[in-house]
Write an enzyme that holds these catalytic residues in place. Structure first.
Site, PDB file in Angstrom:
ATOM      1  N   GLU A 126      -0.998  -4.134  -3.637  1.00 34.78           N
ATOM      2  CA  GLU A 126      -1.671  -4.838  -2.530  1.00 34.78           C
ATOM      3  C   GLU A 126      -0.768  -5.898  -1.898  1.00 34.78           C
ATOM      4  OE1 GLU A 126      -4.075  -4.170  -0.220  1.00 34.78           O
ATOM      5  OE2 GLU A 126      -4.906  -3.294  -2.026  1.00 34.78           O
TER       6      GLU A 126
HETATM    7  C1  LIG Z   1      -0.403   1.360 -10.247  1.00 32.66           C
HETATM    8  C2  LIG Z   1      -0.183   1.277  -8.775  1.00 32.66           C
HETATM    9  C3  LIG Z   1      -1.256   1.469  -7.918  1.00 32.66           C
HETATM   10  C4  LIG Z   1      -1.051   1.428  -6.538  1.00 32.66           C
HETATM   11  N1  LIG Z   1      -2.087   1.723  -5.685  1.00 32.66           N
HETATM   12  C5  LIG Z   1      -1.828   1.923  -4.369  1.00 32.66           C
HETATM   13  C6  LIG Z   1      -2.826   2.454  -3.496  1.00 32.66           C
HETATM   14  O1  LIG Z   1      -3.969   2.689  -3.886  1.00 32.66           O
HETATM   15  N2  LIG Z   1      -2.492   2.691  -2.204  1.00 32.66           N
HETATM   16  C7  LIG Z   1      -1.235   2.451  -1.727  1.00 32.66           C
HETATM   17  O2  LIG Z   1      -0.998   2.711  -0.545  1.00 32.66           O
HETATM   18  N3  LIG Z   1      -0.268   1.939  -2.518  1.00 32.66           N
HETATM   19  C8  LIG Z   1      -0.539   1.667  -3.827  1.00 32.66           C
HETATM   20  N4  LIG Z   1       0.440   1.184  -4.657  1.00 32.66           N
HETATM   21  C9  LIG Z   1       1.739   0.849  -4.091  1.00 32.66           C
HETATM   22  C10 LIG Z   1       2.026  -0.629  -4.088  1.00 32.66           C
HETATM   23  O3  LIG Z   1       1.221  -1.283  -3.155  1.00 32.66           O
HETATM   24  C11 LIG Z   1       3.541  -0.773  -3.812  1.00 32.66           C
HETATM   25  O4  LIG Z   1       4.194  -0.404  -5.004  1.00 32.66           O
HETATM   26  C12 LIG Z   1       3.931  -2.157  -3.385  1.00 32.66           C
HETATM   27  O5  LIG Z   1       3.405  -2.435  -2.130  1.00 32.66           O
HETATM   28  C13 LIG Z   1       5.461  -2.329  -3.322  1.00 32.66           C
HETATM   29  O6  LIG Z   1       6.095  -1.258  -2.698  1.00 32.66           O
HETATM   30  P1  LIG Z   1       7.332  -0.543  -3.439  1.00 32.66           P
HETATM   31  O7  LIG Z   1       6.879  -0.192  -4.807  1.00 32.66           O
HETATM   32  O8  LIG Z   1       7.807   0.562  -2.590  1.00 32.66           O
HETATM   33  O9  LIG Z   1       8.410  -1.645  -3.561  1.00 32.66           O
HETATM   34  P2  LIG Z   1       9.487  -2.083  -2.430  1.00 32.66           P
HETATM   35  O10 LIG Z   1       8.799  -2.266  -1.129  1.00 32.66           O
HETATM   36  O11 LIG Z   1      10.634  -1.150  -2.487  1.00 32.66           O
HETATM   37  O12 LIG Z   1       9.909  -3.506  -2.989  1.00 32.66           O
HETATM   38  C14 LIG Z   1      10.780  -3.664  -4.111  1.00 32.66           C
HETATM   39  C15 LIG Z   1      11.004  -5.155  -4.347  1.00 32.66           C
HETATM   40  O13 LIG Z   1      11.541  -5.759  -3.168  1.00 32.66           O
HETATM   41  C16 LIG Z   1      10.745  -6.821  -2.739  1.00 32.66           C
HETATM   42  N5  LIG Z   1      10.706  -6.872  -1.279  1.00 32.66           N
HETATM   43  C17 LIG Z   1      10.622  -5.848  -0.403  1.00 32.66           C
HETATM   44  N6  LIG Z   1      10.562  -6.317   0.847  1.00 32.66           N
HETATM   45  C18 LIG Z   1      10.584  -7.659   0.774  1.00 32.66           C
HETATM   46  C19 LIG Z   1      10.502  -8.723   1.718  1.00 32.66           C
HETATM   47  N7  LIG Z   1      10.356  -8.486   3.011  1.00 32.66           N
HETATM   48  N8  LIG Z   1      10.534  -9.997   1.263  1.00 32.66           N
HETATM   49  C20 LIG Z   1      10.662 -10.256  -0.054  1.00 32.66           C
HETATM   50  N9  LIG Z   1      10.739  -9.299  -0.982  1.00 32.66           N
HETATM   51  C21 LIG Z   1      10.683  -8.012  -0.590  1.00 32.66           C
HETATM   52  C22 LIG Z   1       9.356  -6.544  -3.320  1.00 32.66           C
HETATM   53  O14 LIG Z   1       8.612  -7.727  -3.482  1.00 32.66           O
HETATM   54  C23 LIG Z   1       9.702  -5.896  -4.646  1.00 32.66           C
HETATM   55  O15 LIG Z   1       9.943  -6.898  -5.604  1.00 32.66           O
HETATM   56  C24 LIG Z   1       0.242   1.160  -6.035  1.00 32.66           C
HETATM   57  C25 LIG Z   1       1.314   0.933  -6.917  1.00 32.66           C
HETATM   58  C26 LIG Z   1       1.113   1.021  -8.258  1.00 32.66           C
HETATM   59  C27 LIG Z   1       2.306   0.848  -9.158  1.00 32.66           C
END
Ligand SMILES: Cc1cc2nc3c(=O)[nH]c(=O)nc-3n(C[C@H](O)[C@H](O)[C@H](O)COP(=O)(O)OP(=O)(O)OC[C@H]3O[C@@H](n4cnc5c(N)ncnc54)[C@H](O)[C@@H]3O)c2cc1C
Length: 578
Positions: free
Chosen positions: A429
């Site tokens: 989220e």
């Molecule tokens: C168990 C689980 C349930 C989930 N449920 C859902 C769901 O129901 N629906 C859905 O759509 N998604 C869902 N997600 C996805 C979740 O919302 C994303 O994993 C999350 O938004 C981060 O995206 P990413 O994993 O691609 O990380 P990335 O976006 O690749 O980020 C990696 C790291 O970089 C940092 N980062 C990236 N951009 C910035 C920035 N601009 N400023 C500072 N730091 C930054 C992040 O904070 C993180 O630490 C779920 C994930 C999990 C693991």
């Protein structure tokens, strides 16, 4: 009950149209029942959920043992309808009530809770943005809990930055759209608990602009509906796999393939993210309450353990004088851990409840100024609630695990599961880094920024009055000093360039949270002036510990923010290779 009834005052809700009947007795009765349900039906399947996990075989997802029966009771008892409108079969209670139950469900079994959680968000999204026709058909089923919802944002190459999404939507002749693409990490993307699953999917319509300005929102049901609105033909949405995760193993986190699946546009073309934010903002507060739930149940378990575990001799005067060992709660470091959790949990709950009430005021008040103020409070505090309380959930489960020593590390007491399960709240989220960026880059500027200044000013006046009254002991002066630090750091953040502000964002966010909680603690203590009895005396002692032993962290946070980003930027990305 203390915070809602005695501190905030239930009138803030009962004064709103539709909530005239809402009172203390109703709140107390609902919370009692929710507590019973969570303890007797939801908690007992928490461990099985972790051990068996959700299973994916032959294209079908099966939930862990006990989940189906518990979900059936969950919907029969009406827990999916708490804050839904009576017109859709809901109970019409304030959203605050639903948030308070979120804490209990999060504490007792987050994996189970998640099957209903996104249905709740989907309900509010569709209620606000769908056509009358869609609302009439889909909302009553979501409220009844026989259909569930999902939120489909994330793609393999597109997590935080939704502007990168590639799922596409092509218009069909009948006004619907053909949706194609892959979504990953979809909570409750598939399961065996409901008759239908309503996916809320963001995608780009052919020819739409790149980036977040070209995103539209679609409702894509797992089963298309027959003429009589019953689930019929299977839509072209398939589950490719489910994730194997660190925690919440009972929750099915799915990879979904959309292959020309039929979808219905929700809201306006290319404005899908704005509609999605209705769901995401409510969810972010819910996740704060999930974190709070973990902190609460971890600290309750640690307290029981520390009271019973006999180990080492306590400092004099020993409670078990003449015996080989005392309960470890008499070890000052253990007692400190328990009290630090308690002081932050109680203060954090005040922040969460203060914020959650604004959701109802912003939605329902007939007074435009009051609505606007509530909306500003929500906008400002939502990232703070999400991040501070999810951090607190993780830090408290770790702290509680430490209280149990090796017995916290092994599976028997369930503490290691809490550590693993709570961790996701900092990530999904919108990660906590994204919450911090939202706070410093967006919420401190414009209308919300002006509101932040007026909120700080109001808190300052309140603290000045308390100091003048002279009976606030150490509370008001400590909160006042922290507020001065927060205001100075706010001015620094606003004056800094974007990169420097973002480098300080998480520390600033924590400074904001700890200071806000100090102001609320002061307000709470002033509100119980003159009240005698153990309950109130304990509140004062807890607040005193917060001001004396937790709040000083703001001195270091302020210092870190004010030092700026020079040492961060002096170290280049290439330097990591040296
Ligand atoms: C168990 C689980 C349930 C989930 N449920 C859902 C769901 O129901 N629906 C859905 O759509 N998604 C869902 N997600 C996805 C979740 O919302 C994303 O994993 C999350 O938004 C981060 O995206 P990413 O994993 O691609 O990380 P990335 O976006 O690749 O980020 C990696 C790291 O970089 C940092 N980062 C990236 N951009 C910035 C920035 N601009 N400023 C500072 N730091 C930054 C992040 O904070 C993180 O630490 C779920 C994930 C999990 C693991």
């Amino acid at each position: 009950m203390f915070l809602v009834d005695e501190w905030i005052g239930i009138e803030i809700l009962s004064a709103l149209p539709g909530f005239e009947e809402f009172d203390k007795d109703i709140l107390e009765a609902v919370l009692e029942e929710a507590g019973k349900f969570c303890s007797t039906e939801v908690l007992p399947i928490n461990r099985d959920g972790d051990e068996h996990g959700a299973v994916f075989a032959d294209g079908v997802v099966t939930t862990p043992p006990g989940f189906k029966a518990a979900y059936q009771k969950f919907i029969e008892n009406g827990w999916t309808s708490i804050d839904a409108e009576p017109a859709h079969g809901g109970q019409g209670l304030p959203k605050l009530v639903s948030y308070l139950i979120d804490e209990m469900l999060g504490a007792t079994n987050l994996a189970f809770k998640l099957y209903a959680e996104l249905s709740h968000g989907a309900y509010h999204l569709l209620a606000a943005h769908a056509s009358e026709e869609i609302r009439a058909v889909y909302l009553p089923k979501l409220v009844e809990g026989v259909w569930s919802g999902t939120m489909c944002l994330t793609e393999p190459h597109c997590g935080t930055d939704l502007g990168l999404l590639t799922t596409k939507a092509s218009p069909n002749d009948d006004g619907s759209y053909a949706i194609s693409g892959t979504k990953i990490f979809i909570t409750s993307g598939d399961h065996d608990l409901t008759e239908n699953i309503l996916h809320l999917v963001i995608a780009r319509i052919d020819g739409a602009p790149d980036g977040s300005r070209g995103i539209s929102l679609f409702l894509v049901p797992k089963f298309l509906l027959n003429k009589d609105s019953s689930p019929g033909e299977r839509n072209h949405v398939n589950t490719a796999s489910i994730e194997h995760k660190m925690g919440i193993k009972g929750s099915a986190t799915c990879v979904l393939n959309f292959d020309d699946a039929k979808g219905y546009l929700i809201g306006e073309k290319n404005h899908g993210l704005a509609a999605m934010f209705r769901m995401m903002n409510l969810e972010r507060i819910t996740i704060g309450f999930q974190g709070l739930g973990f902190a609460e149940i971890a600290s309750q378990n640690a307290l029981v353990y520390a009271t019973e575990r006999l180990q080492s001799k306590a400092p004099a005067p020993r409670p078990n004088e003449g015996k080989p060992a005392d309960p470890i709660i008499f070890q000052p470091e253990i007692k400190r851990k328990l009290l630090a959790m308690r002081a932050q949990i109680e203060g954090g709950r005040a922040l969460a409840i203060f914020t959650a009430c604004q959701t109802d005021v912003a939605d329902k008040s007939t007074d435009e100024q009051q609505r606007e103020e509530a909306a500003n409070t929500l906008a400002l505090l939502t990232p703070v609630v999400k991040s501070f309380l999810s951090d607190l959930g993780v830090s408290s489960t770790l702290s509680a695990q430490q209280v149990l020593g090796g017995h916290g590390y092994v599976r028997e007491h369930g503490m290691e599961q809490m550590v693993r399960d709570s961790r996701i709240t900092q990530i999904y989220e919108g990660t906590n880094e994204i919450q911090a960026a939202d706070l410093v880059l967006r919420k401190l500027t414009g209308k919300t920024g002006q509101f932040a200044d007026s909120l700080f000013e109001r808190w300052q006046q309140m603290l000045d009055e308390q100091e003048d009254a002279g009976d606030m002991g150490p509370f008001a002066p400590a909160a006042s000093a922290a507020l001065a630090r927060l205001r100075e750091a706010t001015a620094w953040i606003r004056a800094a360039d974007g990169g420097a502000a973002r480098g300080a964002a998480c520390d600033y966010q924590r400074l904001f949270a700890l200071t806000s909680i100090a102001c609320l603690w002061s307000q709470i203590i002033a509100s119980i002036r003159g009240k005698d009895g153990e309950f109130y005396a304990t509140k004062r002692k807890t607040a005193r510990f917060y001001m004396d032993q937790v709040l000083p962290e703001t001195v270091a946070l302020h210092e870190i923010v004010m030092r700026g980003a020079d040492s961060l930027s002096a170290f280049s990305v290439e330097d990591f290779g040296q």
